[in-house]
Design a protein around this motif. Structure first.
Motif, PDB file in Angstrom:
ATOM      1  N   VAL A  61       0.939  -1.232   0.118  1.00 12.49           N
ATOM      2  CA  VAL A  61       0.071   0.071   0.023  1.00 12.49           C
ATOM      3  C   VAL A  61       0.999   1.414  -0.074  1.00 12.49           C
ATOM      4  CG1 VAL A  61      -1.708   1.408   1.309  1.00 12.49           C
ATOM      5  CG2 VAL A  61      -1.787  -1.325   1.237  1.00 12.49           C
ATOM      6  N   VAL A  62       0.618   2.133  -1.051  1.00 16.07           N
ATOM      7  CA  VAL A  62       1.557   3.370  -1.183  1.00 16.07           C
ATOM      8  C   VAL A  62       0.540   4.396  -1.204  1.00 16.07           C
ATOM      9  CG1 VAL A  62       3.333   4.229  -2.674  1.00 16.07           C
ATOM     10  CG2 VAL A  62       2.997   1.814  -2.498  1.00 16.07           C
ATOM     11  N   ASP A  63       1.233   5.683  -0.176  1.00 17.05           N
ATOM     12  CA  ASP A  63       0.829   6.746  -0.610  1.00 17.05           C
ATOM     13  C   ASP A  63       1.218   7.603  -1.542  1.00 17.05           C
ATOM     14  OD1 ASP A  63       2.775   8.206   0.308  1.00 17.05           O
ATOM     15  OD2 ASP A  63       2.390   8.227   2.542  1.00 17.05           O
ATOM     16  N   ASP A  64       0.738   9.110  -1.603  1.00 13.77           N
ATOM     17  CA  ASP A  64       1.050  10.016  -2.682  1.00 13.77           C
ATOM     18  C   ASP A  64       2.468  10.307  -2.633  1.00 13.77           C
ATOM     19  OD1 ASP A  64       0.482  11.347  -0.616  1.00 13.77           O
ATOM     20  OD2 ASP A  64      -1.000  12.645  -1.551  1.00 13.77           O
ATOM     21  N   LYS A  65       2.965  10.084  -1.564  1.00 17.35           N
ATOM     22  CA  LYS A  65       4.540  10.666  -1.305  1.00 17.35           C
ATOM     23  C   LYS A  65       5.490   9.386  -1.753  1.00 17.35           C
ATOM     24  CE  LYS A  65       3.792  14.229   1.849  1.00 17.35           C
ATOM     25  NZ  LYS A  65       2.160  14.094   1.823  1.00 17.35           N
ATOM     26  N   GLY A  66       4.920   8.306  -2.199  1.00 21.48           N
ATOM     27  CA  GLY A  66       5.704   7.282  -2.528  1.00 21.48           C
ATOM     28  C   GLY A  66       6.230   6.487  -1.219  1.00 21.48           C
ATOM     29  N   VAL A  67       5.587   6.451  -0.012  1.00 21.44           N
ATOM     30  CA  VAL A  67       5.910   5.939   1.021  1.00 21.44           C
ATOM     31  C   VAL A  67       5.048   4.617   1.160  1.00 21.44           C
ATOM     32  CG1 VAL A  67       5.907   5.798   3.663  1.00 21.44           C
ATOM     33  CG2 VAL A  67       6.487   7.957   1.992  1.00 21.44           C
ATOM     34  N   ILE A  68       5.550   3.251   1.218  1.00 24.09           N
ATOM     35  CA  ILE A  68       4.838   2.057   1.547  1.00 24.09           C
ATOM     36  C   ILE A  68       4.471   2.095   3.064  1.00 24.09           C
ATOM     37  CG2 ILE A  68       4.977  -0.361   1.507  1.00 24.09           C
ATOM     38  CD1 ILE A  68       7.196  -0.043  -0.652  1.00 24.09           C
ATOM     39  N   VAL A  69       3.007   1.897   3.114  1.00 25.01           N
ATOM     40  CA  VAL A  69       2.284   1.921   4.504  1.00 25.01           C
ATOM     41  C   VAL A  69       2.442   0.665   4.891  1.00 25.01           C
ATOM     42  CG1 VAL A  69       0.332   2.325   5.459  1.00 25.01           C
ATOM     43  CG2 VAL A  69       1.070   3.896   3.881  1.00 25.01           C
ATOM     44  N   GLU A  70       2.247  -0.449   3.902  1.00 21.84           N
ATOM     45  CA  GLU A  70       2.443  -1.920   4.346  1.00 21.84           C
ATOM     46  C   GLU A  70       2.679  -2.743   3.317  1.00 21.84           C
ATOM     47  OE1 GLU A  70      -0.631  -5.532   6.277  1.00 21.84           O
ATOM     48  OE2 GLU A  70      -1.296  -3.352   6.128  1.00 21.84           O
TER      49      GLU A  70
ATOM     50  N   GLU B 214      25.666  10.648 -15.920  1.00 22.20           N
ATOM     51  CA  GLU B 214      25.701  10.310 -14.774  1.00 22.20           C
ATOM     52  C   GLU B 214      25.323   8.636 -14.713  1.00 22.20           C
ATOM     53  OE1 GLU B 214      24.955  12.275 -10.876  1.00 22.20           O
ATOM     54  OE2 GLU B 214      23.911  13.658 -12.372  1.00 22.20           O
ATOM     55  N   ILE B 215      26.045   7.674 -13.959  1.00 22.11           N
ATOM     56  CA  ILE B 215      25.495   6.379 -13.784  1.00 22.11           C
ATOM     57  C   ILE B 215      25.090   6.308 -12.273  1.00 22.11           C
ATOM     58  CG2 ILE B 215      26.052   3.962 -14.136  1.00 22.11           C
ATOM     59  CD1 ILE B 215      27.845   4.657 -16.294  1.00 22.11           C
ATOM     60  N   ARG B 216      24.123   6.424 -11.877  1.00 24.89           N
ATOM     61  CA  ARG B 216      23.651   6.161 -10.518  1.00 24.89           C
ATOM     62  C   ARG B 216      23.024   4.901  -9.922  1.00 24.89           C
ATOM     63  NH1 ARG B 216      20.195  11.796  -9.963  1.00 24.89           N
ATOM     64  NH2 ARG B 216      21.912  13.340 -10.377  1.00 24.89           N
ATOM     65  N   LEU B 217      23.005   4.438  -8.778  1.00 26.42           N
ATOM     66  CA  LEU B 217      22.509   3.323  -8.519  1.00 26.42           C
ATOM     67  C   LEU B 217      21.153   3.666  -7.788  1.00 26.42           C
ATOM     68  CD1 LEU B 217      25.334   1.631  -6.139  1.00 26.42           C
ATOM     69  CD2 LEU B 217      24.587   0.827  -8.489  1.00 26.42           C
ATOM     70  N   ALA B 218      20.093   2.684  -8.223  1.00 27.26           N
ATOM     71  CA  ALA B 218      18.806   2.869  -7.563  1.00 27.26           C
ATOM     72  C   ALA B 218      18.890   3.383  -6.263  1.00 27.26           C
ATOM     73  CB  ALA B 218      17.931   1.807  -8.036  1.00 27.26           C
ATOM     74  N   GLU B 219      17.841   4.070  -5.710  1.00 30.63           N
ATOM     75  CA  GLU B 219      17.714   4.441  -4.306  1.00 30.63           C
ATOM     76  C   GLU B 219      16.481   3.388  -3.486  1.00 30.63           C
ATOM     77  OE1 GLU B 219      17.147   8.386  -3.808  1.00 30.63           O
ATOM     78  OE2 GLU B 219      19.150   9.168  -4.601  1.00 30.63           O
ATOM     79  N   LEU B 220      15.539   2.973  -4.258  1.00 35.38           N
ATOM     80  CA  LEU B 220      14.417   2.734  -3.748  1.00 35.38           C
ATOM     81  C   LEU B 220      14.531   1.059  -3.426  1.00 35.38           C
ATOM     82  CD1 LEU B 220      11.386   4.205  -5.632  1.00 35.38           C
ATOM     83  CD2 LEU B 220      12.607   5.015  -3.438  1.00 35.38           C
ATOM     84  N   GLY B 221      15.721   0.569  -4.036  1.00 33.76           N
ATOM     85  CA  GLY B 221      15.878  -0.927  -3.979  1.00 33.76           C
ATOM     86  C   GLY B 221      14.741  -1.927  -4.389  1.00 33.76           C
ATOM     87  N   ALA B 222      14.367  -3.231  -3.862  1.00 40.79           N
ATOM     88  CA  ALA B 222      13.491  -3.965  -4.194  1.00 40.79           C
ATOM     89  C   ALA B 222      12.083  -3.351  -4.125  1.00 40.79           C
ATOM     90  CB  ALA B 222      13.404  -5.233  -3.352  1.00 40.79           C
ATOM     91  N   SER B 223      11.802  -1.786  -3.630  1.00 38.90           N
ATOM     92  CA  SER B 223      10.549  -1.462  -3.314  1.00 38.90           C
ATOM     93  C   SER B 223      10.116  -0.523  -4.616  1.00 38.90           C
ATOM     94  CB  SER B 223      10.519  -0.764  -2.175  1.00 38.90           C
ATOM     95  OG  SER B 223      10.660  -1.354  -1.239  1.00 38.90           O
ATOM     96  N   ALA B 224      11.270  -0.413  -5.685  1.00 35.51           N
ATOM     97  CA  ALA B 224      10.858   0.595  -6.803  1.00 35.51           C
ATOM     98  C   ALA B 224      10.005   0.151  -7.607  1.00 35.51           C
ATOM     99  CB  ALA B 224      12.218   0.683  -7.482  1.00 35.51           C
ATOM    100  N   GLY B 225       9.756  -1.124  -7.982  1.00 32.97           N
ATOM    101  CA  GLY B 225       8.483  -1.435  -8.771  1.00 32.97           C
ATOM    102  C   GLY B 225       7.176  -1.486  -8.129  1.00 32.97           C
ATOM    103  N   VAL B 226       7.127  -1.720  -6.869  1.00 33.60           N
ATOM    104  CA  VAL B 226       5.869  -1.466  -5.911  1.00 33.60           C
ATOM    105  C   VAL B 226       5.620  -0.208  -5.878  1.00 33.60           C
ATOM    106  CG1 VAL B 226       4.795  -1.812  -3.601  1.00 33.60           C
ATOM    107  CG2 VAL B 226       6.182  -3.585  -4.672  1.00 33.60           C
TER     108      VAL B 226
ATOM    109  N   ASP C  24       2.097   4.315  -8.148  1.00 35.05           N
ATOM    110  CA  ASP C  24       1.801   5.628  -8.588  1.00 35.05           C
ATOM    111  C   ASP C  24       1.362   5.768  -9.903  1.00 35.05           C
ATOM    112  OD1 ASP C  24       2.521   8.442  -7.572  1.00 35.05           O
ATOM    113  OD2 ASP C  24       3.625   8.418  -9.497  1.00 35.05           O
ATOM    114  N   LEU C  25       1.737   4.870 -10.748  1.00 39.87           N
ATOM    115  CA  LEU C  25       1.194   4.642 -12.152  1.00 39.87           C
ATOM    116  C   LEU C  25      -0.322   4.488 -12.021  1.00 39.87           C
ATOM    117  CD1 LEU C  25       3.831   2.766 -14.242  1.00 39.87           C
ATOM    118  CD2 LEU C  25       3.269   5.175 -14.657  1.00 39.87           C
TER     119      LEU C  25
END
Length: 310
Positions: free
Chosen positions: A17-26, A288-300, A305-306
């Motif tokens: 469950v994700v809020d509108d700030k991209g935070v996973i609630v559960e 720039e070549i950056r590493l992802a910040e959201l880790g395994a949660s990025a897809g969720v 958000d989509l």
């Protein structure tokens, strides 16, 4: 405003469950029945029901590892799952009674990182997900690029070596056969078999079967075969990003996916290979070549958000 994001991989279904700030609630996880498309839809419905309990959920976004059509409703083909012309949106929506948006899992990850992760503030982002294969996503001026038929940015299936390794997509020599998790394992096994004296640490850790976790651990302990496998992955990764830069000219690459957890073993070499292989090097800015910040949660997060912005 709450939405649910679901990320369907080859071995597990992750949802939150994700809020509108991209935070996973559960958050919750379930195993994936990769060979049973009907059971995958049922599994997604089960996690949506579980996460919806006591909450007002507006919509569900599903990141699926496959070619999703332009209407975001059907998985046309999945190299590593048993989906062929699978009407996933209709099935899941019918089971949960909520609006459902289907998107390619790498696109969902790219969107999540662009909105809430390593791509914040960037106008042109190429996302590379290194897992069993290679997924890709492209965000341009705040919009997810999907192509005419919804199947754009499948970077992992660029043919980099004609006549090369067989790929699950049906072609040979695809990029993901040389710069992914499965490529790392293949290379390490081949080196260990040909030169066991270079793989003493790896063979001791692996016992009977060499897999990615053992290769990573062995590499950190100085195992020659494992380090050579990571070097090969890094060189191919840098080469592929240089080729993409010739076509797309992004300001930023984001590298994520499960393999990126071992980025300390390859990312610097990949950056070097990118700089050395880039067309017009020395006369153009380096992305720039950056590493992802959201880790395994990025897809969720991205899928949720989509769905919110559907």
């Amino acid at each position: 405003m709450l939405t649910i994001g679901v990320d369907i991989g080859g071995t597990k279904v992750a949802a939150g469950v994700v809020d509108d700030k991209g935070v996973i609630v559960e958050h919750t996880l379930r195993p994936t029945a990769a060979d049973r498309p009907d059971l995958v839809a049922e599994t997604v419905a089960d996690v949506v029901r579980e996460l919806s309990a006591g909450r007002q959920i507006e919509a569900v976004g599903v990141g699926a590892a496959g070619f999703v059509d332009e209407t975001r409703s059907m998985v046309r083909f999945a190299p590593n799952l048993a989906w062929r012309e699978e009407p996933l949106q209709k099935k899941i929506s019918g089971l949960v009674g909520l609006p459902v948006v289907i998107e390619n899992d790498a696109n969902a990850m790219a969107w999540g990182e662009s909105r809430f992760g390593a791509g914040r503030g960037q106008s042109f982002v190429v996302c590379i997900t290194l897992g069993t294969g290679i997924g890709g996503g492209l965000v341009v001026d705040g919009a997810l690029y999907r192509g005419r038929w919804g199947m754009g940015a499948e970077f992992g299936h660029m043919q980099v070596l004609p006549g090369g390794r067989q790929c699950g997509c049906g072609n040979v020599g695809c990029w993901e056969q040389y710069a992914s998790g499965q490529a790392l394992v293949k290379d390490a096994r081949e080196i260990a078999e040909a030169h066991p004296e270079q793989a003493k640490i790896l063979l001791g850790l692996a016992g009977g079967k060499i897999e990615g976790e053992e290769i990573t651990e062995a590499a950190r302990l100085g195992d020659e075969a494992s380090l050579a496998a990571f070097a090969g992955l890094a060189d191919w990764l840098g080469q592929g990003m240089a080729d993409l830069a010739s076509v797309l000219d992004p300001g930023c690459f984001i590298v994520g996916g499960g393999v990126s957890r071992a980025a300390d073993l390859f990312i610097d070499r990949a950056r070097q290979a990118f700089a050395e292989k880039l067309t017009g090097r020395g006369h153009r800015p380096l992305a720039e070549i950056r590493l992802a910040e959201l880790g395994a949660s990025a897809g969720v997060v991205g899928a949720a958000d989509l769905a919110r912005q559907r």
